[in-house]
Design an enzyme around this catalytic site. Structure first.
Site, PDB file in Angstrom:
ATOM      1  N   ARG A  16       0.825  -1.210   0.000  1.00 53.89           N
ATOM      2  CA  ARG A  16       0.000   0.000   0.000  1.00 53.89           C
ATOM      3  C   ARG A  16       0.860   1.262   0.000  1.00 53.89           C
ATOM      4  O   ARG A  16       0.375   2.359   0.282  1.00 53.89           O
ATOM      5  CB  ARG A  16      -0.924  -0.030   1.228  1.00 53.89           C
ATOM      6  CG  ARG A  16      -1.921  -1.184   1.205  1.00 53.89           C
ATOM      7  CD  ARG A  16      -2.871  -1.142   2.389  1.00 53.89           C
ATOM      8  NE  ARG A  16      -2.195  -1.453   3.642  1.00 53.89           N
ATOM      9  CZ  ARG A  16      -2.092  -2.689   4.152  1.00 53.89           C
ATOM     10  NH1 ARG A  16      -2.584  -3.723   3.480  1.00 53.89           N
ATOM     11  NH2 ARG A  16      -1.504  -2.885   5.313  1.00 53.89           N
TER      12      ARG A  16
ATOM     13  N   CYS B 211       0.052  20.747  -9.468  1.00 54.87           N
ATOM     14  CA  CYS B 211      -1.402  20.637  -9.345  1.00 54.87           C
ATOM     15  C   CYS B 211      -1.785  19.178  -9.118  1.00 54.87           C
ATOM     16  O   CYS B 211      -2.570  18.871  -8.232  1.00 54.87           O
ATOM     17  CB  CYS B 211      -2.086  21.182 -10.593  1.00 54.87           C
ATOM     18  SG  CYS B 211      -1.867  22.950 -10.832  1.00 54.87           S
TER      19      CYS B 211
END
Length: 281
Positions: free
Chosen positions: A143, A163
Site C-alpha cells: 500500500r 497541481c
C-alpha cells in the site's frame, strides 16, 4: 467521457464563485472523484479536440526528469527554437519566476525532477518512479506504491507548485490501477489533459510490469471553472460524446525510459472541433 461531462456540469451549476491567485475568478466545488475503466476505451475527451501530442510529449518529459522547458519543445517539435511554444512556455517566462531561473527555460524542481530525483535529507537522490515500478513487480500488494511531486521543502524552487500532487498504484487479479490526487483542477482546459496523461502513464507502467491496465481513479480537490471559460463550457456541454478511441503502445518497449513519441498512438480518435480558451498563469 460522460463522467467528466457530468462533473463539468455539476461545477457549472453548483459551484461557488471565488477569487483566485491568477486574478481571474473561478466557480469551484471542493472534493470530487471520477473513475475511468480502460476496458471501456481510452478516456480521451471527444466533445472537443484533445492536444494529444502535447500530452504525450509532456509525460515523456516528466519521465525523463527534466526541468528544461526547451527540452519539452525538443520532444514535441524536434527543435529548441524559442519560436516553438509549449504548454509550459508561459510559466517559464512568468515575471515572478524568471529571476529564480538558473538558465533560459529553467522551471526549477517541478514534476519530473521530483519523480526521478527527489532529494533525501542525506543528500542522496531518490528515483520514485523506478522504485514504484520495482515495487509493482516485487511487492504488488504493498500500500506504499506512491509517487509524490508535492515537496514542501522545494515549492519555492518551482515555477509552478504541482497541481497533480501524487499518485498511487494498486494491483489485483493481474490488473494495474492508478489513483491520482489533484489539488487544483482547471475543469475546462486542464482536467481532460490530466485524465489522458495519467491514463497513458497507467498503460505504460502496466506494459513494463506485464500487467493489464484497468482503472484510473481521479480524485479532485479544488475543481473549478474560470469565469472566462464559462461560455466555452456551456458550448461543450451541448455536444454529445463520441465513441472512445484505443491506445496503441509499441509492444517491444519493456523499460519506462525507452518510450518515444513514435511508440505511442491514439487510434480511431473521433472528436468535435477545438474550443479555444486562455490558460490562466
Amino acid at each position: 467521457m460522460k463522467q467528466y461531462l457530468d462533473a463539468l456540469r455539476f461545477v457549472l451549476e453548483n459551484g461557488t464563485d471565488r477569487q483566485s491567485r491568477t486574478g481571474i475568478a473561478t466557480r469551484a466545488v471542493f472534493g470530487m472523484q471520477l473513475r475511468f475503466s480502460m476496458e471501456d476505451g481510452f478516456p480521451a475527451v471527444t466533445t472537443k479536440k484533445l492536444a494529444w501530442n502535447s500530452i504525450v510529449s509532456e509525460l515523456l518529459w516528466f519521465i525523463e526528469g527534466s526541468q528544461d522547458e526547451r527540452r519539452l519543445a525538443e520532444i514535441l517539435h524536434n527543435t529548441r527554437d524559442e519560436s516553438k511554444k509549449t504548454i509550459w512556455t508561459a510559466n517559464a517566462q512568468a515575471g515572478y519566476w524568471k529571476p529564480k531561473a538558473k538558465f533560459e527555460g529553467d522551471l526549477g524542481r517541478i514534476y519530473g525532477v521530483q519523480w526521478r530525483r527527489w532529494k533525501s535529507p542525506d543528500g542522496k537522490e531518490i528515483d520514485q518512479l523506478a522504485d514504484a515500478i520495482r515495487m509493482i513487480k516485487e511487492n504488488p500488494t504493498s500500500r506504499r506504491i506512491i509517487v509524490t511531486a508535492w515537496n514542501p521543502g522545494e515549492l519555492k524552487e518551482m515555477a509552478l507548485p504541482p497541481c497533480h500532487a501524487f499518485f498511487q498504484f494498486f494491483v489485483a487479479n493481474g490488473k494495474l490501477s492508478l489513483q491520482m490526487y489533484q489539488r487544483s483542477c482547471d475543469m475546462f482546459l486542464g482536467v481532460p489533459f490530466n485524465i489522458a496523461s495519467y491514463s497513458l502513464l497507467l498503460h505504460m507502467i502496466a506494459q513494463v510490469t506485464d500487467l493489464k491496465p484497468y482503472e484510473f481513479v481521479h480524485t479532485l480537490g479544488d475543481a473549478h471553472i474560470y469565469h472566462n471559460h464559462l461560455e466555452q463550457v456551456r458550448e461543450q456541454l451541448k455536444r454529445q460524446p463520441l465513441p472512445l478511441p484505443k491506445l496503441w503502445l509499441n509492444p517491444k518497449i519493456k523499460n519506462i525510459d525507452d518510450f518515444k513519441m513514435d511508440d505511442i498512438k491514439l487510434e480511431g480518435y473521433q472528436h468535435y472541433p477545438p474550443i479555444k480558451a486562455e490558460m490562466a498563469v
